[in-house]
Design a protein around this motif. Sequence first.
Motif, PDB file in Angstrom:
ATOM      1  N   ASN A 183     -10.838  -7.812  52.620  1.00  0.00           N
ATOM      2  CA  ASN A 183     -11.879  -8.521  51.968  1.00  0.00           C
ATOM      3  C   ASN A 183     -12.915  -7.401  50.956  1.00  0.00           C
ATOM      4  O   ASN A 183     -13.572  -8.113  50.426  1.00  0.00           O
ATOM      5  N   ARG A 184     -13.048  -6.603  51.642  1.00  0.00           N
ATOM      6  CA  ARG A 184     -14.011  -5.448  51.056  1.00  0.00           C
ATOM      7  C   ARG A 184     -13.099  -4.248  50.166  1.00  0.00           C
ATOM      8  O   ARG A 184     -12.390  -3.781  50.874  1.00  0.00           O
TER       9      ARG A 184
ATOM     10  N   TYR B 176     -17.238 -12.296  39.137  1.00  0.00           N
ATOM     11  CA  TYR B 176     -17.983 -12.953  40.135  1.00  0.00           C
ATOM     12  C   TYR B 176     -18.376 -14.066  39.409  1.00  0.00           C
ATOM     13  O   TYR B 176     -18.953 -15.322  40.530  1.00  0.00           O
TER      14      TYR B 176
ATOM     15  N   GLY C  64     -15.920 -12.682  44.811  1.00  0.00           N
ATOM     16  CA  GLY C  64     -16.632 -13.327  46.252  1.00  0.00           C
ATOM     17  C   GLY C  64     -16.764 -14.018  47.026  1.00  0.00           C
ATOM     18  O   GLY C  64     -15.462 -13.755  47.735  1.00  0.00           O
ATOM     19  N   GLU C  65     -17.016 -15.563  47.774  1.00  0.00           N
ATOM     20  CA  GLU C  65     -17.133 -15.989  48.450  1.00  0.00           C
ATOM     21  C   GLU C  65     -15.740 -17.699  48.263  1.00  0.00           C
ATOM     22  O   GLU C  65     -16.148 -17.820  46.980  1.00  0.00           O
ATOM     23  N   ASP C  66     -14.913 -17.145  48.729  1.00  0.00           N
ATOM     24  CA  ASP C  66     -14.094 -18.679  48.968  1.00  0.00           C
ATOM     25  C   ASP C  66     -13.436 -18.669  48.136  1.00  0.00           C
ATOM     26  O   ASP C  66     -13.408 -19.752  46.861  1.00  0.00           O
TER      27      ASP C  66
ATOM     28  N   HIS D   1      -9.600 -20.154  50.862  1.00  0.00           N
ATOM     29  CA  HIS D   1     -10.881 -19.271  52.065  1.00  0.00           C
ATOM     30  C   HIS D   1     -10.396 -18.389  52.719  1.00  0.00           C
ATOM     31  O   HIS D   1     -11.083 -16.867  53.077  1.00  0.00           O
ATOM     32  N   HIS D   2     -10.492 -17.375  51.200  1.00  0.00           N
ATOM     33  CA  HIS D   2     -10.378 -15.629  51.189  1.00  0.00           C
ATOM     34  C   HIS D   2     -11.673 -15.086  50.091  1.00  0.00           C
ATOM     35  O   HIS D   2     -12.238 -15.413  49.249  1.00  0.00           O
ATOM     36  N   ASP D   3     -11.700 -13.944  50.724  1.00  0.00           N
ATOM     37  CA  ASP D   3     -12.942 -13.582  50.248  1.00  0.00           C
ATOM     38  C   ASP D   3     -13.086 -12.472  49.208  1.00  0.00           C
ATOM     39  O   ASP D   3     -12.233 -11.741  50.601  1.00  0.00           O
TER      40      ASP D   3
ATOM     41  N   GLU E 139     -14.534  -8.741  48.139  1.00  0.00           N
ATOM     42  CA  GLU E 139     -16.534  -8.599  47.876  1.00  0.00           C
ATOM     43  C   GLU E 139     -15.970  -7.069  46.987  1.00  0.00           C
ATOM     44  O   GLU E 139     -15.277  -6.105  47.410  1.00  0.00           O
TER      45      GLU E 139
END
Lengths: 240, 436
Positions: free
Chosen positions: B117-118, B142, B148-150, B155-157, B159
């Motif tokens: 996720n990061r 972005y 970004g989020e979802d 449902h996968h973020d 960053e």
Amino acid sequence: LTEQMPAASSAPLPGAAGLPLDEALVDGRVPARPAERVPELHEVDCPDDLRERIEELMSRYPERRSASIPALWAVQRRYGWCTPDGIRQAAAVMQVTPAYLESVASFYDLLRTHPVGSHQVLVCTNISCWMRGADQLLDAFCEAAGTDRAEAGHGGSNSEDGELLVSGFECLGACDLAPMASIDERYYGPLAAEDAATAVEQLRKGEEPLPEKALAKLGTAGGPEPAPDKRVADAKGPNG
Amino acid sequence: MAETRMLFRNVDEPGLNTIDVYKKLGGYETLERAYRQMEPEEVLEELEQSGLRGRGGAGFSMGKKASFLPRGDMDKYLCCNADESEPGAFKDRELMQKNPHQLVEGIAIAALAAGANRCFIFIRGEYDLQADILDAAVAEAYEEGYLGEDILGSHHDVELVVHRGAGAYICGEETALLDALEGKRGNPRLKPPFPAVEGLYGGPTLINNVETLSNIPHIIANGADWFKSFGTEQSPGTKVTSVSGCVQRPGNYEIELGMPTRELIYDLAGGPPEGHEIKAFYPGGSSSPVLTADDLDVPYSFEAMADAGSMLGSGSIIVADDRVSIPHMALRTALFYQHESCGKCTPCREGTNWTVKMLERLVEGEGTPMDLDIMASVQEKIIGHCLCVLGDSMAMPVGAMVRKFRGEFEALLSSPTEGAQRIGTVQAPAVQIGAT
């Protein structure tokens, strides 16, 4: 065992000829001085914009220490180099000791812990550039800027007016432009010896150096675009 | 044989670094399909099947590396290694500058496969222009909802942060990169544990090179079998090779792996200037043992280069012609590693230093016959004795130069060549690089 060890004596230990004596050695022990703690913000007089910038940088990472290098870049952008005061300001914002940030700053070539000229010329002297005349290019930059050639080859040399830093540098990752230089963090090449004097003059006048040789404006080196391979031409995905 | 451009196709298309042009050429279609229609396991399976090998130097299977990350709900990280600092390598610089979205799309798809996720792009501090271009590309991605989020309702973020280094070759070593990213001096760590198990902030971490990740949209868009139709069985796909030094057209050439090295150096890069012959070349960056003109017919692939006693490494060829003094080239090479050694391990810190001292003595005509043997033994004592391979990276090419060109080193003992370090006047490439 303790009997065999020399007692800490107050007599100065002999120092190597010509070298300054280390204060700690003269005393036989490290001078009694408390370690510098994490400074508080009100003690350091940090400009608001620098504080806000470092806080924004810290917010990008799960752990605030990850912002060490970006914070030191911010200090250097503001003060020209990583000044002791600038480091203390960043340390206060990040809540780490100044010594910690100093240890980071001193590790990296691009973070300066001594004053440097306001324009910085880094001449790549690694293998591919060397083969194409990088040593002579560094000579030419030193001559144009009036900087010391021997020093320039060993970490950099500032011009007397403080306008320029000229430094030989390890591979800058632009062997296609050899011989080349990074001037104020942007790449230029391939350069001829006479470009050095032009660039120095332009920098001193506050102009953009060698605009026609800026990497940002060049197409890719190498060959022309070939006819696409059939498998690639028929493929899905990017670049197509 | 010609180039086979996949990653570099349409590289000079004006505005390719912007999301609009990238999308017009089919960009982000693959990300949309992966995030909307594919399970992470499927993406991972496709990457493993493709046989894609890491393009940073070690050549390890990318899919296998990603599969080493533990499953389960925990913070996982993906780091793109953009610290390209190996002398002779400049492919990642051009990939990021010209086509940053290809990399961003690859990172987002790899993050889905690995459950990360990061994500971070660790870019070397000198690449200021490229870091700015990446920053702009990441901001665009972005805005379009590709980061970004979802992402796209999956449902996968993800960053993604562009992290600029500050000038240290060692940070290209993956564990030193992690230390630098954690805000420390870039010192390598003891392995195991490997980063896949315990990496950034102690969490599972996937680390891949820029070119490796840039391949991913192409593989996921067209499938593993399609990808394997390029290159050789053990080195599938194309490879961006950086050719520089004594050639007429230095530059990046994207080829199918397995092409004879001679064609790459002569047909594509133009060979040495008129009237000169190739004496030696580094086939895979300055860390690779040098090969000689006798090795020009070795196919350019991971396996063939290993069989020839060298390595493909980052895919960077530096050519030395008959004007280049090998002992002086050895000194340039050693000076780099001496400067860049982080100092953590004694064999590397002291070995690189002594090698430089001995080579300096030699080229100044003050060497002794013993020095050559001592130098060879110093190289042997570095290899395999440090936390990372920085020391080995000097020991291998310098050792090979002493072995293969011993006569040139010995000749210096009796008659040092004054000024041989300067092989000519400043010499721009014969073919001008076109402006866009």
